[in-house]
Structures are given as structure tokens and as C-alpha cells.
Design a protein around this motif. Structure first.
Motif, short mmCIF file in Angstrom:
data_model
loop_
_atom_site.label_atom_id
_atom_site.label_comp_id
_atom_site.label_asym_id
_atom_site.label_seq_id
_atom_site.Cartn_x
_atom_site.Cartn_y
_atom_site.Cartn_z
N GLY A 36 0.78 -1.22 0.00
CA GLY A 36 0.00 0.00 0.00
C GLY A 36 0.82 1.28 0.00
O GLY A 36 0.28 2.35 -0.20
N TRP A 37 2.13 1.18 0.24
CA TRP A 37 2.97 2.37 0.27
C TRP A 37 3.14 2.93 -1.13
O TRP A 37 3.26 2.21 -2.10
N ARG A 38 3.13 4.28 -1.22
CA ARG A 38 3.39 4.97 -2.49
C ARG A 38 4.31 6.15 -2.22
O ARG A 38 4.25 6.77 -1.16
N GLU A 39 5.13 6.46 -3.20
CA GLU A 39 6.00 7.63 -3.13
C GLU A 39 5.14 8.87 -2.88
O GLU A 39 4.08 9.02 -3.48
N GLY A 40 5.56 9.71 -1.98
CA GLY A 40 4.82 10.94 -1.69
C GLY A 40 4.00 10.85 -0.42
O GLY A 40 3.46 11.85 0.04
N GLY A 41 3.87 9.67 0.16
CA GLY A 41 3.16 9.52 1.43
C GLY A 41 1.65 9.54 1.29
O GLY A 41 1.09 9.37 0.20
N GLY A 42 0.99 9.75 2.42
CA GLY A 42 -0.47 9.83 2.45
C GLY A 42 -1.16 8.49 2.38
O GLY A 42 -2.33 8.41 2.03
N THR A 43 -0.44 7.41 2.75
CA THR A 43 -1.04 6.08 2.67
C THR A 43 -1.24 5.43 4.02
O THR A 43 -2.11 4.58 4.17
N HIS A 44 -0.44 5.79 5.01
CA HIS A 44 -0.49 5.18 6.34
C HIS A 44 -0.60 6.29 7.39
O HIS A 44 0.28 7.14 7.47
N SER A 71 -14.71 6.73 4.85
CA SER A 71 -14.87 5.65 3.87
C SER A 71 -14.33 6.02 2.49
O SER A 71 -13.69 5.20 1.83
N ASP A 72 -14.55 7.24 2.05
CA ASP A 72 -14.04 7.66 0.73
C ASP A 72 -12.51 7.65 0.71
O ASP A 72 -11.90 7.20 -0.26
N GLU A 73 -11.91 8.15 1.78
CA GLU A 73 -10.45 8.21 1.86
C GLU A 73 -9.85 6.81 1.95
O GLU A 73 -8.80 6.53 1.36
N LEU A 74 -10.50 5.93 2.69
CA LEU A 74 -10.01 4.55 2.81
C LEU A 74 -10.14 3.81 1.48
O LEU A 74 -9.30 2.96 1.16
N ALA A 75 -11.15 4.14 0.70
CA ALA A 75 -11.32 3.51 -0.61
C ALA A 75 -10.42 4.14 -1.66
O ALA A 75 -10.11 3.52 -2.67
N GLY A 76 -9.96 5.38 -1.40
CA GLY A 76 -9.25 6.10 -2.44
C GLY A 76 -7.82 6.48 -2.15
O GLY A 76 -7.33 7.44 -2.72
N GLY A 77 -7.12 5.80 -1.26
CA GLY A 77 -5.72 6.13 -1.08
C GLY A 77 -5.12 5.79 0.26
O GLY A 77 -3.95 5.49 0.36
N VAL A 78 -5.91 5.86 1.33
CA VAL A 78 -5.38 5.51 2.65
C VAL A 78 -5.37 3.99 2.75
O VAL A 78 -6.40 3.34 2.61
N HIS A 79 -4.19 3.45 2.98
CA HIS A 79 -4.03 2.00 3.06
C HIS A 79 -4.17 1.48 4.49
O HIS A 79 -4.70 0.40 4.72
N ALA A 80 -3.66 2.26 5.46
CA ALA A 80 -3.67 1.81 6.85
C ALA A 80 -4.01 2.98 7.76
O ALA A 80 -3.59 4.11 7.53
N LEU A 81 -4.79 2.67 8.80
CA LEU A 81 -5.25 3.69 9.72
C LEU A 81 -5.17 3.15 11.14
O LEU A 81 -5.91 2.24 11.51
#
Length: 89
Positions: A36-44, A71-81
């Protein structure tokens, strides 16, 4: 492509829960190379929130409420919370 910005999560959580304390911490870099990690952050993310709305809720109910609000953020880019949720002291 970068993930979700912390300000986006903060705005949504403030609007839904009106917390007395809110910290949204981007921990993405700590997960470099993991799923789930991507360059630029914003995933975990780690969220520390104290909100009167959590009074009387179990830990599971609080978690479900936050997952529903994001829910929108979890479906669209956030991998872990990771969540630290409670009513105010």
C-alpha cells in the motif's frame, strides 16, 4: 501519485466529530516498501482523537464510526489507519 493529505482527513474528522483533540500523523515513510505504500506519502496514518461524540461508545463502535466517516479516503488512497480514540478526559 501520492495519497491522501492529512488536511483532508483533519477536515472530515473535525466536521463529523467536533473533537477536543485531533492529531493526524502521516506514518507512511515508516512503511516504505510495505503493501500500500506509495512515493509521496499519504497512505499510512495514525489518528489520535478525543471527542464528546465517543462518550458511551465501545472501542469497536468508535473505530467503526471513524472508518465510516473516512470511507471515501479509505477507498481512495489511505491503506492503513491506526486509531487512538476516546471521549475527552
Amino acid at each position: 501519485m501520492s495519497g491522501i493529505k492529512p488536511e483532508q482527513l483533519e477536515a472530515k474528522l473535525n466536521a463529523v466529530f467536533a473533537p477536543t483533540r485531533l492529531e493526524v500523523i502521516d506514518e507512511s515513510e515508516q512503511h516504505r516498501g510495505h503493501g500500500g505504500w506509495r512515493e509521496g506519502g499519504g497512505t499510512h496514518y495514525r489518528v489520535v482523537m478525543r471527542a464528546p461524540a465517543f462518550a458511551g461508545m465501545s472501542r469497536v463502535q468508535r473505530s467503526r464510526a471513524v472508518h465510516s466517516a473516512l470511507s471515501d479516503e479509505l477507498a481512495g488512497g489511505v491503506h492503513a489507519l491506526a486509531l487512538d480514540l476516546a471521549p475527552p478526559d
